[in-house]
Motif scaffolding. Structure first.
Motif, PDB file in Angstrom:
ATOM      1  N   GLU A 220      -0.806  -1.632   1.501  1.00 11.92           N
ATOM      2  CA  GLU A 220      -1.410  -1.822   2.809  1.00 11.92           C
ATOM      3  C   GLU A 220      -1.918  -3.252   2.979  1.00 11.92           C
ATOM      4  O   GLU A 220      -2.176  -3.946   1.985  1.00 11.92           O
ATOM      5  CB  GLU A 220      -2.558  -0.824   3.001  1.00 11.92           C
ATOM      6  N   PRO A 221      -2.069  -3.721   4.226  1.00  8.09           N
ATOM      7  CA  PRO A 221      -2.630  -5.057   4.448  1.00  8.09           C
ATOM      8  C   PRO A 221      -4.002  -5.212   3.784  1.00  8.09           C
ATOM      9  O   PRO A 221      -4.830  -4.287   3.822  1.00  8.09           O
ATOM     10  CB  PRO A 221      -2.746  -5.136   5.977  1.00  8.09           C
ATOM     11  N   GLY A 222      -4.227  -6.348   3.158  1.00  6.49           N
ATOM     12  CA  GLY A 222      -5.506  -6.620   2.512  1.00  6.49           C
ATOM     13  C   GLY A 222      -5.696  -5.932   1.176  1.00  6.49           C
ATOM     14  O   GLY A 222      -6.813  -5.888   0.657  1.00  6.49           O
ATOM     15  N   GLU A 223      -4.628  -5.426   0.573  1.00  9.59           N
ATOM     16  CA  GLU A 223      -4.724  -4.634  -0.649  1.00  9.59           C
ATOM     17  C   GLU A 223      -3.968  -5.297  -1.787  1.00  9.59           C
ATOM     18  O   GLU A 223      -2.872  -5.814  -1.599  1.00  9.59           O
ATOM     19  CB  GLU A 223      -4.136  -3.245  -0.381  1.00  9.59           C
ATOM     20  N   THR A 224      -4.537  -5.292  -2.975  1.00 10.60           N
ATOM     21  CA  THR A 224      -3.828  -5.780  -4.156  1.00 10.60           C
ATOM     22  C   THR A 224      -2.868  -4.698  -4.656  1.00 10.60           C
ATOM     23  O   THR A 224      -2.967  -3.521  -4.289  1.00 10.60           O
ATOM     24  CB  THR A 224      -4.804  -6.125  -5.285  1.00 10.60           C
ATOM     25  N   LEU A 225      -1.939  -5.111  -5.521  1.00  9.18           N
ATOM     26  CA  LEU A 225      -1.033  -4.136  -6.118  1.00  9.18           C
ATOM     27  C   LEU A 225      -1.811  -3.102  -6.924  1.00  9.18           C
ATOM     28  O   LEU A 225      -1.516  -1.905  -6.873  1.00  9.18           O
ATOM     29  CB  LEU A 225      -0.014  -4.835  -7.011  1.00  9.18           C
ATOM     30  N   GLU A 226      -2.801  -3.574  -7.676  1.00  7.97           N
ATOM     31  CA  GLU A 226      -3.577  -2.660  -8.518  1.00  7.97           C
ATOM     32  C   GLU A 226      -4.309  -1.619  -7.667  1.00  7.97           C
ATOM     33  O   GLU A 226      -4.320  -0.418  -7.990  1.00  7.97           O
ATOM     34  CB  GLU A 226      -4.582  -3.447  -9.360  1.00  7.97           C
ATOM     35  N   ALA A 227      -4.898  -2.085  -6.556  1.00  8.62           N
ATOM     36  CA  ALA A 227      -5.609  -1.153  -5.680  1.00  8.62           C
ATOM     37  C   ALA A 227      -4.634  -0.168  -5.037  1.00  8.62           C
ATOM     38  O   ALA A 227      -4.952   1.019  -4.870  1.00  8.62           O
ATOM     39  CB  ALA A 227      -6.376  -1.924  -4.611  1.00  8.62           C
ATOM     40  N   ALA A 228      -3.443  -0.657  -4.675  1.00 10.82           N
ATOM     41  CA  ALA A 228      -2.453   0.224  -4.064  1.00 10.82           C
ATOM     42  C   ALA A 228      -2.009   1.310  -5.049  1.00 10.82           C
ATOM     43  O   ALA A 228      -1.820   2.474  -4.668  1.00 10.82           O
ATOM     44  CB  ALA A 228      -1.245  -0.588  -3.596  1.00 10.82           C
ATOM     45  N   VAL A 229      -1.839   0.951  -6.320  1.00 13.15           N
ATOM     46  CA  VAL A 229      -1.470   1.935  -7.339  1.00 13.15           C
ATOM     47  C   VAL A 229      -2.525   3.029  -7.415  1.00 13.15           C
ATOM     48  O   VAL A 229      -2.213   4.236  -7.363  1.00 13.15           O
ATOM     49  CB  VAL A 229      -1.289   1.264  -8.709  1.00 13.15           C
ATOM     50  N   ARG A 230      -3.768   2.631  -7.535  1.00 10.39           N
ATOM     51  CA  ARG A 230      -4.840   3.630  -7.681  1.00 10.39           C
ATOM     52  C   ARG A 230      -4.960   4.492  -6.431  1.00 10.39           C
ATOM     53  O   ARG A 230      -5.125   5.728  -6.522  1.00 10.39           O
ATOM     54  CB  ARG A 230      -6.160   2.911  -7.967  1.00 10.39           C
TER      55      ARG A 230
END
Length: 322
Positions: A220-230
């Motif tokens: 999503e916009p404003g999201e890191t890969l790590e945050a997107a995984v979680r």
């Protein structure tokens, strides 16, 4: 080159000739070169010679089959110093086409152009991606993705005016509001989530019976890969994830994604699926996954060959992730 770059559609080091795109005279000269070749597409399918080993067909630019092409040829890059262009024959209609087969998850139908040898066929890229060598696969993926972008971006997203193609197919400009539009790539995380000796697998509604894969979702916009995984893992399965690391990436031209393969360590194991997101999720041990890859599991099929999920799982089993 890292082992991770050997994923399907990666690792060919194609010279994309980006410095030529904005120079119309140079692009025209590249097209006039006798060594230039056309790579043909029909409704997202790519023209191949299926003889073993299968290969992408490259036609001279004066071949009569190109009379059925529409739109501006797309400069894909150079091979041995000569340009390669993508041509779209989607306006041509075969006499024997069955429209019910087109657009299936894995379209098995083949189309043959009357001006070409009968051995040459248009084939769905999902079906033939593992038949092609890395260079052919990269050219096919690039052409398919950018032609799909042009198909749905004919009008300006800012003012609605019809746009024109520029930069050898790598840009669309609006004559009315002067906006410039560039090919879109959607970032997607796909996750090898482990808990001890087990890996988390799931399936989406509508997939073929028995097909399971790694969980995945759009960043999503404003999201890191790590945050997107979680976030994606928790939304789909209810499993919490702690440590996250990057493994490999894969261009995925269905229609235009870049898959970021990541590893994640689960901090919880209880599964609570969101039925709006996925149909099922399960933990599978290494031993069970070995049976899946050997075709010996009673209910679950391996992830599709050529997809990064298959690549990650195969290397997880072999302990060769880098």
């Amino acid at each position: 080159m890292k082992h991770a770059e050997t994923v399907t559609f990666g690792g060919s080091s194609l010279d994309r000739a980006g410095e030529l795109r904005g120079d119309k005279e140079t692009v025209a000269a590249a097209k006039a070169d006798d060594a230039a070749r056309a790579i043909l597409f029909w409704r997202g399918k790519v023209l191949i010679d299926p003889a073993r080993p299968a290969s992408l067909v490259r036609l001279p630019l004066d071949h009569p089959a190109l009379d059925d092409a529409s739109g501006t040829p797309i400069l894909l890059g150079r091979e041995d110093g000569a340009a390669r262009f993508a041509y779209d024959l989607s306006q041509w209609m075969p006499d024997d086409v069955d429209p019910r087969q087109l657009g299936q998850f894995l379209d098995p139908s083949e189309q043959r152009h009357p001006m070409l040898p009968q051995d040459y066929v248009f084939v769905e890229l999902r079906r033939c991606m593992t038949w092609l060598d890395p260079r052919d696969a990269e050219l096919a993926a690039t052409g398919k993705a950018i032609l799909a972008w042009h198909e749905i971006h004919g009008f300006c997203a800012r003012c609605g005016f019809e746009t024109v193609i520029n930069d050898a197919g790598w840009q669309r400009n609006c004559p009315a509001c002067r906006a410039s539009h560039f090919p879109r790539t959607d970032p997607v995380v796909i996750m090898l989530i482990t808990h001890g000796n087990s890996v988390l697998m799931g399936r989406s509604p509508g997939w073929p019976a028995g097909m399971y894969s790694l969980l995945a979702g759009f960043v999503e916009p404003g999201e890191t890969l790590e945050a997107a995984v979680r976030r994606e893992v928790f939304e789909e399965s209810g499993v919490r994830v702690g440590e996250v690391s990057y493994l490999a990436s894969q261009p995925w031209p269905f229609p235009a994604s870049l898959m970021f393969g990541c590893a994640g360590v689960a901090t919880s194991k209880e599964i609570t699926i969101d039925p709006k997101e996925i149909e099922d999720a399960v933990w599978m041990t290494r031993e069970e996954m070995l049976d899946v890859f050997a075709g010996q599991h009673s209910t679950i099929l391996p992830a599709r060959k050529g997809a990064i999920a298959h690549f990650l799982l195969e290397n997880w089993l072999a302990d060769t992730l880098d």
